[in-house]
Design a protein around this motif. Sequence first.
Motif, PDB file in Angstrom:
ATOM      1  N   GLU A  78     -15.779  10.231  19.985  1.00  0.00           N
ATOM      2  CA  GLU A  78     -16.073  11.508  19.319  1.00  0.00           C
ATOM      3  C   GLU A  78     -15.872  12.694  20.263  1.00  0.00           C
ATOM      4  O   GLU A  78     -15.295  13.718  19.879  1.00  0.00           O
ATOM      5  CB  GLU A  78     -17.498  11.505  18.773  1.00  0.00           C
ATOM      6  CG  GLU A  78     -17.752  10.499  17.658  1.00  0.00           C
ATOM      7  CD  GLU A  78     -18.112   9.104  18.161  1.00  0.00           C
ATOM      8  OE1 GLU A  78     -18.513   8.259  17.348  1.00  0.00           O
ATOM      9  OE2 GLU A  78     -17.996   8.871  19.396  1.00  0.00           O
ATOM     10  N   GLN A  79     -16.352  12.575  21.496  1.00  0.00           N
ATOM     11  CA  GLN A  79     -16.198  13.667  22.453  1.00  0.00           C
ATOM     12  C   GLN A  79     -14.738  13.898  22.812  1.00  0.00           C
ATOM     13  O   GLN A  79     -14.295  15.035  22.974  1.00  0.00           O
ATOM     14  CB  GLN A  79     -17.015  13.374  23.717  1.00  0.00           C
ATOM     15  CG  GLN A  79     -18.511  13.534  23.535  1.00  0.00           C
ATOM     16  CD  GLN A  79     -18.889  14.951  23.113  1.00  0.00           C
ATOM     17  OE1 GLN A  79     -18.425  15.932  23.697  1.00  0.00           O
ATOM     18  NE2 GLN A  79     -19.727  15.047  22.095  1.00  0.00           N
ATOM     19  N   ALA A  80     -13.978  12.816  22.920  1.00  0.00           N
ATOM     20  CA  ALA A  80     -12.553  12.950  23.229  1.00  0.00           C
ATOM     21  C   ALA A  80     -11.825  13.708  22.122  1.00  0.00           C
ATOM     22  O   ALA A  80     -10.970  14.559  22.397  1.00  0.00           O
ATOM     23  CB  ALA A  80     -11.930  11.566  23.423  1.00  0.00           C
ATOM     24  N   LEU A  81     -12.171  13.416  20.875  1.00  0.00           N
ATOM     25  CA  LEU A  81     -11.526  14.091  19.749  1.00  0.00           C
ATOM     26  C   LEU A  81     -11.864  15.573  19.725  1.00  0.00           C
ATOM     27  O   LEU A  81     -11.011  16.422  19.437  1.00  0.00           O
ATOM     28  CB  LEU A  81     -11.940  13.427  18.439  1.00  0.00           C
ATOM     29  CG  LEU A  81     -11.540  11.956  18.273  1.00  0.00           C
ATOM     30  CD1 LEU A  81     -12.082  11.405  16.960  1.00  0.00           C
ATOM     31  CD2 LEU A  81     -10.023  11.781  18.342  1.00  0.00           C
ATOM     32  N   LEU A  82     -13.100  15.913  20.043  1.00  0.00           N
ATOM     33  CA  LEU A  82     -13.501  17.326  20.069  1.00  0.00           C
ATOM     34  C   LEU A  82     -12.828  18.071  21.214  1.00  0.00           C
ATOM     35  O   LEU A  82     -12.398  19.221  21.057  1.00  0.00           O
ATOM     36  CB  LEU A  82     -15.023  17.425  20.192  1.00  0.00           C
ATOM     37  CG  LEU A  82     -15.825  16.944  18.982  1.00  0.00           C
ATOM     38  CD1 LEU A  82     -17.327  16.975  19.281  1.00  0.00           C
ATOM     39  CD2 LEU A  82     -15.523  17.795  17.760  1.00  0.00           C
ATOM     40  N   ARG A  83     -12.719  17.432  22.369  1.00  0.00           N
ATOM     41  CA  ARG A  83     -12.047  18.074  23.509  1.00  0.00           C
ATOM     42  C   ARG A  83     -10.570  18.263  23.229  1.00  0.00           C
ATOM     43  O   ARG A  83      -9.977  19.293  23.586  1.00  0.00           O
ATOM     44  CB  ARG A  83     -12.270  17.231  24.762  1.00  0.00           C
ATOM     45  CG  ARG A  83     -13.694  17.323  25.307  1.00  0.00           C
ATOM     46  CD  ARG A  83     -13.969  16.293  26.374  1.00  0.00           C
ATOM     47  NE  ARG A  83     -13.025  16.383  27.485  1.00  0.00           N
ATOM     48  CZ  ARG A  83     -13.036  15.559  28.519  1.00  0.00           C
ATOM     49  NH1 ARG A  83     -13.943  14.586  28.583  1.00  0.00           N
ATOM     50  NH2 ARG A  83     -12.174  15.699  29.501  1.00  0.00           N
ATOM     51  N   TYR A  84      -9.952  17.280  22.589  1.00  0.00           N
ATOM     52  CA  TYR A  84      -8.542  17.413  22.200  1.00  0.00           C
ATOM     53  C   TYR A  84      -8.353  18.629  21.290  1.00  0.00           C
ATOM     54  O   TYR A  84      -7.430  19.436  21.494  1.00  0.00           O
ATOM     55  CB  TYR A  84      -8.104  16.127  21.495  1.00  0.00           C
ATOM     56  CG  TYR A  84      -7.029  16.309  20.450  1.00  0.00           C
ATOM     57  CD1 TYR A  84      -5.708  16.571  20.809  1.00  0.00           C
ATOM     58  CD2 TYR A  84      -7.340  16.216  19.087  1.00  0.00           C
ATOM     59  CE1 TYR A  84      -4.727  16.734  19.845  1.00  0.00           C
ATOM     60  CE2 TYR A  84      -6.361  16.375  18.121  1.00  0.00           C
ATOM     61  CZ  TYR A  84      -5.057  16.634  18.504  1.00  0.00           C
ATOM     62  OH  TYR A  84      -4.097  16.798  17.544  1.00  0.00           O
ATOM     63  N   GLU A  85      -9.221  18.794  20.316  1.00  0.00           N
ATOM     64  CA  GLU A  85      -9.084  19.928  19.407  1.00  0.00           C
ATOM     65  C   GLU A  85      -9.289  21.257  20.119  1.00  0.00           C
ATOM     66  O   GLU A  85      -8.565  22.224  19.864  1.00  0.00           O
ATOM     67  CB  GLU A  85     -10.070  19.794  18.242  1.00  0.00           C
ATOM     68  CG  GLU A  85      -9.949  20.928  17.237  1.00  0.00           C
ATOM     69  CD  GLU A  85     -10.851  20.765  16.034  1.00  0.00           C
ATOM     70  OE1 GLU A  85     -11.064  21.768  15.320  1.00  0.00           O
ATOM     71  OE2 GLU A  85     -11.343  19.647  15.792  1.00  0.00           O
ATOM     72  N   ARG A  86     -10.260  21.336  21.013  1.00  0.00           N
ATOM     73  CA  ARG A  86     -10.499  22.594  21.736  1.00  0.00           C
ATOM     74  C   ARG A  86      -9.291  22.992  22.572  1.00  0.00           C
ATOM     75  O   ARG A  86      -8.973  24.184  22.684  1.00  0.00           O
ATOM     76  CB  ARG A  86     -11.739  22.454  22.636  1.00  0.00           C
ATOM     77  CG  ARG A  86     -13.057  22.545  21.894  1.00  0.00           C
ATOM     78  CD  ARG A  86     -14.206  22.834  22.844  1.00  0.00           C
ATOM     79  NE  ARG A  86     -14.389  21.777  23.828  1.00  0.00           N
ATOM     80  CZ  ARG A  86     -15.181  20.723  23.665  1.00  0.00           C
ATOM     81  NH1 ARG A  86     -15.879  20.592  22.550  1.00  0.00           N
ATOM     82  NH2 ARG A  86     -15.302  19.811  24.606  1.00  0.00           N
TER      83      ARG A  86
END
Length: 395
Positions: free
Chosen positions: A320-328
């Motif tokens: 989940e954190q990886a996906l959010l960092r990718y989007e940012r």
Amino acid sequence: MKAVICGAGIAGLTLAGRLHNILGWEVVVLEKAPGPRSEGYMIDFFGPGYDAAEAMGVLPWLEELSYPVSEVSYLDENGRRRAGLKYDRFTRAVGGRLLSIMRPDLELALRERLSLAVGLRFATGPAGIDARPDGVRVTLTDGSTIDADLLVGADGIHSTIRALTFGEERQYLRCLGFHTAAFVVDDPEVRAELGDRFCLTDTVGRQIGLYGLRDGKVAVLAVHRTDDPGLPTDSRTALRQEYGGLGWMVPRILTRCPPSEHVYYDQVAQVEMPRWSRGRVALIGDACHAVSLLAGQGASLGIAGAYLMADQLARTTSVEQALLRYERLWRPVVENRQRVARGAARWFVPDSSLRLRARRRALDLAGLPGAGRLIGAHLAGKRLPPLRKLATVTP
């Protein structure tokens, strides 16, 4: 770890390769089409996707599959050149890091580099999603199910994963007022006349572009203005009605137009979403940030975005954190390209004779010394960072 990727297009194939080859994940790729698609159009491939292809080692193959382009030429109804621009102006503007390649050939290069351990299943798609805190269960159209740690929708502008997870398409689709079509015809005579030029009709409201391929074939790209977002049931008939009044080679090409099932036809649109993931379900490429063909970097952004998502997944144990960092990291890049595309819409297919003449004048000025810097700014956008600043680029 296991991932299910829906969509065997450019972004999906890139992500599948990175997750398996670099992270060692088990990967299954689902594609609703019965096989690799042959429909598509010529693209200019440059920018962060070019960097990613180089890092992945696929660039030499793309160079073999690419085509030389000497000039973009705008022709009147009698085939006379009215405006144009030498293609080396574009190439120099991006430091020589540009290829012209058919979209199906780009997919071919990515697909054939996949490990045999990656499961690639055609004629199969998602029918239901059961998202859980620790994973996702995907029900397929054949009634079977797959459990995975991550589900990624790389299934394009009309994404099924997006609809199942985030709601109806109309909430996120921004139509830009055009329809586009692409197909390939077999015509050695037209191929010989085109040479290595990309030739377009110098017309108002509608435009057809032709480029010669190998073995006497000709790639066709058609774009016209319309306020109707609906798509025709018979695209070949619609194309003949819409473009039948154009001159030059257009009537000849339209008589050779293949049946509708071999024609790519869609609206020109962008996808705008407030978020790209929900738990362990995520979207990449056109499914969440389509920039439209007006932006000129859709394929590049698809490859680079998939590369970046895999990079973020390698940096943390939290999906989940990886996906959010990718989007940012990636959202500002694609939003920049979307703004550029919307600004270019009025010039892509002029809506009046006045704008048509203005485009001719602009192309004349672009050929003057010192104009390359302006061309480069338009091609690359104002804030597109190199891939090495966003990802740990591992050859």
